[in-house]
Design a protein around this motif. Structure first.
Motif, mmCIF file in Angstrom:
data_model
loop_
_atom_site.group_PDB
_atom_site.id
_atom_site.type_symbol
_atom_site.label_atom_id
_atom_site.label_comp_id
_atom_site.label_asym_id
_atom_site.label_seq_id
_atom_site.Cartn_x
_atom_site.Cartn_y
_atom_site.Cartn_z
ATOM 1 N N LYS A 2 16.665 49.610 8.330
ATOM 2 C CA LYS A 2 16.770 48.993 7.012
ATOM 3 C C LYS A 2 16.191 47.585 7.104
ATOM 4 N N VAL A 3 15.305 47.232 6.177
ATOM 5 C CA VAL A 3 14.669 45.920 6.165
ATOM 6 C C VAL A 3 15.127 45.169 4.919
ATOM 7 N N SER A 4 15.586 43.934 5.111
ATOM 8 C CA SER A 4 16.037 43.096 4.009
ATOM 9 C C SER A 4 15.215 41.819 3.973
ATOM 10 N N SER A 5 14.831 41.415 2.771
ATOM 11 C CA SER A 5 14.137 40.140 2.622
ATOM 12 C C SER A 5 15.161 39.017 2.627
ATOM 13 N N THR A 6 14.685 37.798 2.716
ATOM 14 C CA THR A 6 15.531 36.608 2.710
ATOM 15 C C THR A 6 15.063 35.708 1.574
ATOM 16 N N PRO A 7 15.756 34.612 1.307
ATOM 17 C CA PRO A 7 15.298 33.691 0.266
ATOM 18 C C PRO A 7 13.964 33.009 0.592
ATOM 19 N N ILE A 8 13.522 33.094 1.836
ATOM 20 C CA ILE A 8 12.239 32.509 2.228
ATOM 21 C C ILE A 8 11.248 33.640 2.472
ATOM 22 N N GLU A 9 10.192 33.661 1.674
ATOM 23 C CA GLU A 9 9.204 34.727 1.772
ATOM 24 C C GLU A 9 8.637 34.821 3.190
ATOM 25 N N GLY A 10 8.566 36.057 3.675
ATOM 26 C CA GLY A 10 8.005 36.315 4.999
ATOM 27 C C GLY A 10 9.053 36.556 6.066
ATOM 28 N N GLU A 91 1.866 25.067 1.771
ATOM 29 C CA GLU A 91 1.697 25.576 0.407
ATOM 30 C C GLU A 91 2.865 26.447 -0.052
ATOM 31 N N SER A 92 3.839 26.640 0.796
ATOM 32 C CA SER A 92 4.979 27.486 0.461
ATOM 33 C C SER A 92 5.961 26.735 -0.435
ATOM 34 N N PRO A 93 6.538 27.404 -1.436
ATOM 35 C CA PRO A 93 7.559 26.745 -2.265
ATOM 36 C C PRO A 93 8.828 26.428 -1.471
ATOM 37 N N THR A 94 8.976 27.022 -0.268
ATOM 38 C CA THR A 94 10.154 26.757 0.562
ATOM 39 C C THR A 94 9.795 25.910 1.786
ATOM 40 N N PHE A 95 8.682 25.175 1.715
ATOM 41 C CA PHE A 95 8.257 24.292 2.805
ATOM 42 C C PHE A 95 9.403 23.353 3.187
ATOM 43 N N GLY A 96 9.732 23.332 4.482
ATOM 44 C CA GLY A 96 10.795 22.467 4.975
ATOM 45 C C GLY A 96 12.193 23.045 4.864
ATOM 46 N N GLN A 97 12.322 24.204 4.236
ATOM 47 C CA GLN A 97 13.630 24.845 4.128
ATOM 48 C C GLN A 97 13.850 25.776 5.310
ATOM 49 N N HIS A 98 15.109 26.124 5.531
ATOM 50 C CA HIS A 98 15.433 27.005 6.653
ATOM 51 C C HIS A 98 16.324 28.158 6.196
ATOM 52 N N HIS A 99 16.358 29.168 7.044
ATOM 53 C CA HIS A 99 17.247 30.306 6.829
ATOM 54 C C HIS A 99 17.902 30.629 8.164
ATOM 55 N N MET A 100 19.211 30.940 8.120
ATOM 56 C CA MET A 100 19.977 31.225 9.328
ATOM 57 C C MET A 100 20.549 32.634 9.254
ATOM 58 N N PRO A 114 7.515 35.104 11.064
ATOM 59 C CA PRO A 114 6.057 35.111 11.188
ATOM 60 C C PRO A 114 5.516 33.770 11.663
ATOM 61 N N PRO A 115 4.232 33.717 12.030
ATOM 62 C CA PRO A 115 3.623 32.417 12.337
ATOM 63 C C PRO A 115 3.799 31.477 11.140
ATOM 64 N N GLY A 116 3.907 30.183 11.434
ATOM 65 C CA GLY A 116 4.110 29.213 10.363
ATOM 66 C C GLY A 116 5.560 28.806 10.200
ATOM 67 N N PHE A 117 6.390 29.182 11.155
ATOM 68 C CA PHE A 117 7.808 28.819 11.140
ATOM 69 C C PHE A 117 8.201 28.235 12.489
ATOM 70 N N ALA A 118 9.077 27.230 12.452
ATOM 71 C CA ALA A 118 9.736 26.761 13.671
ATOM 72 C C ALA A 118 10.971 27.633 13.859
ATOM 73 N N HIS A 119 11.362 27.815 15.112
ATOM 74 C CA HIS A 119 12.446 28.738 15.426
ATOM 75 C C HIS A 119 13.403 28.115 16.438
ATOM 76 N N GLU A 178 2.986 16.668 11.130
ATOM 77 C CA GLU A 178 2.005 17.067 10.115
ATOM 78 C C GLU A 178 1.631 18.518 10.380
ATOM 79 N N SER A 179 2.069 19.406 9.520
ATOM 80 C CA SER A 179 1.883 20.830 9.727
ATOM 81 C C SER A 179 0.436 21.276 9.488
ATOM 82 N N PRO A 180 -0.103 22.104 10.405
ATOM 83 C CA PRO A 180 -1.416 22.681 10.189
ATOM 84 C C PRO A 180 -1.344 24.035 9.471
ATOM 85 N N PHE A 181 -0.136 24.485 9.159
ATOM 86 C CA PHE A 181 0.048 25.810 8.553
ATOM 87 C C PHE A 181 -0.140 25.747 7.043
#
Length: 181
Positions: A2-10, A91-100, A114-119, A178-181
């Protein structure tokens, strides 16, 4: 699966099918065909990593920048951990936000980052084994770290003084990056 999305796309939370009986359980931590069918993602994993940590250890926030960014499929095979992903995509509307997500030996959940996230993650039990599949090889020249407790990111780890490496303790903050993503 089962795959569930989160409030942050991707970001995706994946719940594998677990078959239990009076002997115990069986499940496939990873099946390439099923992963692709369930997520619609066309990714190739090239490296597996694993860490063992004491309780209340924070590792992160880590990532790799281009030209060798990494996507990660993470899980806990023993113990329990809070897993965190921070959106670095400008360019993401959730730039700088996190999900736990709570990952544990019991729930067997997996977290696609995915690439483009700190973990990063915080272990909640001694001898927690954290495993992850990576889409890019480790490239030290592309490796970056953000401060785990940066007040702008406002991640509530639930612990004041975790065990942490010197590298992670000395990492730059959000405003210094300064993010290159």
């Amino acid at each position: 699966m089962k795959v569930s999305s989160t409030p942050i796309e991707g970001l995706l939370v994946i719940e594998p099918s677990v078959f239990r009986d009076d002997r115990g359980y069986f499940f496939e931590p990873f099946n390439d065909r099923r992963f692709h069918e369930a997520t619609g993602l066309d990714v190739t994993f090239v490296q597996d990593n694993e860490s063992l940590s004491k309780a209340y250890t924070v590792r992160g926030l880590h990532f790799q920048e281009p030209p060798v960014p990494q996507g990660k499929l993470v899980r806990v095979s023993r113990g329990k951990a809070f897993d965190v992903a921070v959106d670095l995509r400008k360019e993401s509307p959730t730039f700088g936000q996190h999900h736990m997500v709570l990952l544990s030996e019991e729930n067997k959940l997996q977290f696609w980052i995915p690439p483009g996230f700190a973990h990063g993650f915080l272990t909640l039990e001694d001898d927690t084994v954290f495993s992850y599949k990576c889409t890019g090889y480790y490239a030290p020249e592309c490796e970056r770290t953000l401060r785990w407790n940066d007040p702008i990111l406002a991640i509530d780890w639930g612990v004041e003084e975790p065990l942490i490496s010197e590298k992670d303790a000395d990492a730059p903050g959000w405003t210094e990056y300064e993010s290159p993503f």
